[in-house]
Design a protein around this motif. Sequence first.
Motif, PDB file in Angstrom:
ATOM      1  N   ILE A 342     -43.245  65.412 -33.136  1.00 57.63           N
ATOM      2  CA  ILE A 342     -44.609  65.643 -33.621  1.00 57.63           C
ATOM      3  C   ILE A 342     -45.556  65.783 -32.433  1.00 57.63           C
ATOM      4  O   ILE A 342     -46.374  66.714 -32.367  1.00 57.63           O
ATOM      5  N   GLY A 343     -45.437  64.869 -31.489  1.00 55.95           N
ATOM      6  CA  GLY A 343     -46.316  64.886 -30.328  1.00 55.95           C
ATOM      7  C   GLY A 343     -46.179  66.148 -29.501  1.00 55.95           C
ATOM      8  O   GLY A 343     -47.179  66.693 -29.010  1.00 55.95           O
ATOM      9  N   LYS A 344     -44.958  66.637 -29.343  1.00 51.10           N
ATOM     10  CA  LYS A 344     -44.752  67.865 -28.569  1.00 51.10           C
ATOM     11  C   LYS A 344     -45.466  69.038 -29.226  1.00 51.10           C
ATOM     12  O   LYS A 344     -46.117  69.846 -28.553  1.00 51.10           O
ATOM     13  N   ALA A 345     -45.341  69.141 -30.548  1.00 53.66           N
ATOM     14  CA  ALA A 345     -45.990  70.242 -31.268  1.00 53.66           C
ATOM     15  C   ALA A 345     -47.513  70.112 -31.209  1.00 53.66           C
ATOM     16  O   ALA A 345     -48.223  71.082 -30.905  1.00 53.66           O
ATOM     17  N   LEU A 346     -48.022  68.919 -31.498  1.00 52.02           N
ATOM     18  CA  LEU A 346     -49.468  68.708 -31.471  1.00 52.02           C
ATOM     19  C   LEU A 346     -50.035  68.983 -30.076  1.00 52.02           C
ATOM     20  O   LEU A 346     -51.130  69.543 -29.945  1.00 52.02           O
ATOM     21  N   GLY A 347     -49.277  68.599 -29.065  1.00 47.63           N
ATOM     22  CA  GLY A 347     -49.736  68.787 -27.689  1.00 47.63           C
ATOM     23  C   GLY A 347     -49.926  70.239 -27.325  1.00 47.63           C
ATOM     24  O   GLY A 347     -50.695  70.559 -26.406  1.00 47.63           O
ATOM     25  N   LYS A 348     -49.230  71.127 -28.014  1.00 45.50           N
ATOM     26  CA  LYS A 348     -49.390  72.563 -27.767  1.00 45.50           C
ATOM     27  C   LYS A 348     -50.296  73.229 -28.792  1.00 45.50           C
ATOM     28  O   LYS A 348     -50.378  74.448 -28.850  1.00 45.50           O
ATOM     29  N   GLY A 349     -50.951  72.414 -29.612  1.00 44.42           N
ATOM     30  CA  GLY A 349     -51.914  72.959 -30.557  1.00 44.42           C
ATOM     31  C   GLY A 349     -51.314  73.473 -31.848  1.00 44.42           C
ATOM     32  O   GLY A 349     -51.958  74.256 -32.562  1.00 44.42           O
ATOM     33  N   TYR A 350     -50.101  73.022 -32.199  1.00 51.08           N
ATOM     34  CA  TYR A 350     -49.435  73.481 -33.414  1.00 51.08           C
ATOM     35  C   TYR A 350     -49.554  72.450 -34.532  1.00 51.08           C
ATOM     36  O   TYR A 350     -49.356  71.248 -34.316  1.00 51.08           O
ATOM     37  N   GLN A 351     -49.884  72.929 -35.705  1.00 48.01           N
ATOM     38  CA  GLN A 351     -49.817  72.125 -36.920  1.00 48.01           C
ATOM     39  C   GLN A 351     -48.368  71.694 -37.126  1.00 48.01           C
ATOM     40  O   GLN A 351     -47.434  72.421 -36.760  1.00 48.01           O
ATOM     41  N   VAL A 352     -48.161  70.532 -37.734  1.00 47.96           N
ATOM     42  CA  VAL A 352     -46.808  70.038 -38.016  1.00 47.96           C
ATOM     43  C   VAL A 352     -46.615  69.933 -39.529  1.00 47.96           C
ATOM     44  O   VAL A 352     -47.495  69.474 -40.255  1.00 47.96           O
ATOM     45  N   ALA A 353     -45.461  70.383 -39.980  1.00 48.88           N
ATOM     46  CA  ALA A 353     -45.086  70.299 -41.398  1.00 48.88           C
ATOM     47  C   ALA A 353     -43.709  69.655 -41.459  1.00 48.88           C
ATOM     48  O   ALA A 353     -42.760  70.182 -40.880  1.00 48.88           O
ATOM     49  N   ILE A 354     -43.603  68.523 -42.155  1.00 48.21           N
ATOM     50  CA  ILE A 354     -42.349  67.763 -42.149  1.00 48.21           C
ATOM     51  C   ILE A 354     -41.780  67.657 -43.556  1.00 48.21           C
ATOM     52  O   ILE A 354     -42.443  67.169 -44.474  1.00 48.21           O
ATOM     53  N   HIS A 355     -40.544  68.106 -43.708  1.00 47.04           N
ATOM     54  CA  HIS A 355     -39.796  67.965 -44.959  1.00 47.04           C
ATOM     55  C   HIS A 355     -39.518  66.488 -45.208  1.00 47.04           C
ATOM     56  O   HIS A 355     -38.896  65.812 -44.380  1.00 47.04           O
ATOM     57  N   ALA A 356     -40.003  65.981 -46.351  1.00 47.07           N
ATOM     58  CA  ALA A 356     -39.724  64.590 -46.734  1.00 47.07           C
ATOM     59  C   ALA A 356     -39.592  64.522 -48.243  1.00 47.07           C
ATOM     60  O   ALA A 356     -40.539  64.797 -48.966  1.00 47.07           O
ATOM     61  N   ILE A 357     -38.406  64.151 -48.725  1.00 42.59           N
ATOM     62  CA  ILE A 357     -38.145  64.059 -50.162  1.00 42.59           C
ATOM     63  C   ILE A 357     -38.165  62.602 -50.634  1.00 42.59           C
ATOM     64  O   ILE A 357     -38.894  62.234 -51.533  1.00 42.59           O
ATOM     65  N   GLY A 358     -37.360  61.757 -50.025  1.00 36.83           N
ATOM     66  CA  GLY A 358     -37.223  60.376 -50.477  1.00 36.83           C
ATOM     67  C   GLY A 358     -38.354  59.469 -50.019  1.00 36.83           C
ATOM     68  O   GLY A 358     -39.089  59.786 -49.078  1.00 36.83           O
ATOM     69  N   ASP A 359     -38.487  58.303 -50.665  1.00 40.49           N
ATOM     70  CA  ASP A 359     -39.579  57.392 -50.315  1.00 40.49           C
ATOM     71  C   ASP A 359     -39.429  56.816 -48.909  1.00 40.49           C
ATOM     72  O   ASP A 359     -40.419  56.572 -48.217  1.00 40.49           O
ATOM     73  N   ARG A 360     -38.190  56.629 -48.459  1.00 44.20           N
ATOM     74  CA  ARG A 360     -38.006  56.151 -47.079  1.00 44.20           C
ATOM     75  C   ARG A 360     -38.407  57.238 -46.090  1.00 44.20           C
ATOM     76  O   ARG A 360     -39.057  56.960 -45.079  1.00 44.20           O
ATOM     77  N   ALA A 361     -38.016  58.479 -46.365  1.00 43.07           N
ATOM     78  CA  ALA A 361     -38.376  59.584 -45.476  1.00 43.07           C
ATOM     79  C   ALA A 361     -39.884  59.758 -45.418  1.00 43.07           C
ATOM     80  O   ALA A 361     -40.463  59.951 -44.337  1.00 43.07           O
ATOM     81  N   ASN A 362     -40.553  59.687 -46.579  1.00 38.11           N
ATOM     82  CA  ASN A 362     -42.003  59.819 -46.581  1.00 38.11           C
ATOM     83  C   ASN A 362     -42.662  58.697 -45.785  1.00 38.11           C
ATOM     84  O   ASN A 362     -43.631  58.926 -45.062  1.00 38.11           O
ATOM     85  N   ARG A 363     -42.145  57.486 -45.890  1.00 37.50           N
ATOM     86  CA  ARG A 363     -42.717  56.383 -45.110  1.00 37.50           C
ATOM     87  C   ARG A 363     -42.501  56.599 -43.620  1.00 37.50           C
ATOM     88  O   ARG A 363     -43.406  56.354 -42.809  1.00 37.50           O
TER      89      ARG A 363
END
Length: 555
Positions: A342-363
């Motif tokens: 996440i930090g690498k992408a944000l550091g270059k000015g990119y929005q981040v989109a993360i696939h998360a289905i389960g409640d543990r993944a979302n947390r």
Amino acid sequence: MNRSLCLSLLALLALAPTTRAADLLVNQVNGYTLDSRGRLQHFQAMLIAHGKVVAIGDSADLAKRAGDAKVIDGHGATLLPGLIDAHGHVLELGYARNQADLTGTKSLDEALAKLKAYAAAHPEAKWITGGGWNQEIWKLGRFPTAKELDAAVPDRPVWLSRVDGHASWANSAAIKLAGVSKATKDPSGGRIERDRHGNPAGVFVDGATVLIGSKVPAPTAQQKAAALDTALAEMASVGLTGVADAGIDLANYQLYRQYADANKLTARIYAMILGTGDDFDVISKDGPLIGYGNDFLTVRTVKLFADGALGSRGAAMLAPYSDDPHNHGLLFLKPDQLTSDIGKALGKGYQVAIHAIGDRANREVLDSYTAAYKTHPDGIALRNRVEHAQIISLEDIPRFVPLQLIASMQPTHATSDMNMAEHRIGARRIKGAYAWQRLLKQGTVVAGGSDFPVESPNPFYGLYSAITREDHDGQPPGGWYPDQAMTPAEALRAFTLDAAYAEHAEKTLGTLEPGKWADFILIDHDIFKDPASKIWSTKVLQTWVGGKQVYSARN
């Protein structure tokens, strides 16, 4: 007049606003759009100049302003803003249509028969590839096996993706060619389904798919172009004028650039780079690509994965699956690695989109965004996203607000999964699943999509599911957990204005306000006045992008 006064007048004229002569009048329509606040507006005509909206309003009034503009008579058809899918997979849609497509098969026998026919029709293919199968619809109560696949195609390797893209099915020839055996260990973030003797049974889940997938010949340039052509044509036919492509590699990026340069894109593509590896380093060398080719191509987002999918029990859960008490699902990345990416992408000015289905993944995703913002505080303004946000612990839902996260959700997932979701996770956890209203009521932006080809790319299926939470047979009557259903205006907003917002494009797309691109569709009935049961069967009559027609039902 002295020279200095003349120059001053010329300068003032240059600064004065100019009125562009309209070149197109779309008249006699039953038009709907949202305003910038998401309120539904009605109109009868629209003036367009140079691909952008000049005005919407009364037919007679705009006809007077049209001058010698070309006139399109809508004959009373309903006009909507072009629909935007906030999460699809464009080339994968084309591949699905051009390969062995098992989508919609009702039984294992039907799927095998269809596959056998496809193989017979393509004797030149060294591999038989495709997908779309779903063992839940087949009511198998288990995954299919390699031996069953051998009965249809014994002589060539076969590799078929599950409908969710998080598991694949191989025949014995493919398993043998890949050198996978009883001794092969499950890779990190993946699982090999095994028979009672420990041998590979035929299905490979999430990270294990690379064991076979890496042996499949890469598509040729011609196959890639054919897949893109097929996908664009289908997208136009169902009224999609924009799609967020949720995960591209360098080759896909280059293909999109070629199509944009040649004016061959018929939908606006908002592409997400898959991961922060070598392809990201190459693509991001000059920073985000924004509005390329008259706003037809934008690449300013990185797609990451936290877990798998619910149907293959790869979604990462805080507690074991209710129907598989020894299984918690699969986390793809350790928390520190996810935070680092996440930090690498944000550091270059990119929005981040993360696939998360389960409640543990979302947390894990919420925790990782929190940690990444500590070192990249400006990154919170990039409108970062959680893709799917499918099953969230009730105590975690409010955390979306201070993190300013967008929930990129797919309404058809709810109606497709309702036959097995509660069985998978139980009555308590289902309260935080497909929880659109819980997110909307706290002010979280919900961007609507389909995850095609996992689901149909037809956005009217998504609108129907969002509003009714019923299947196409009207089951269950009144909807599945109907308290989470959207209103018609909320559903339209999810697939227009809020999908545009999720792309940083709400000032140019998503509504038919003056100055925005004239992306619109004509459809065969009024989705706001007719019974909701009709929405999924809506037919698109015409699709226009930037004031140019890209589809007609008469073609």
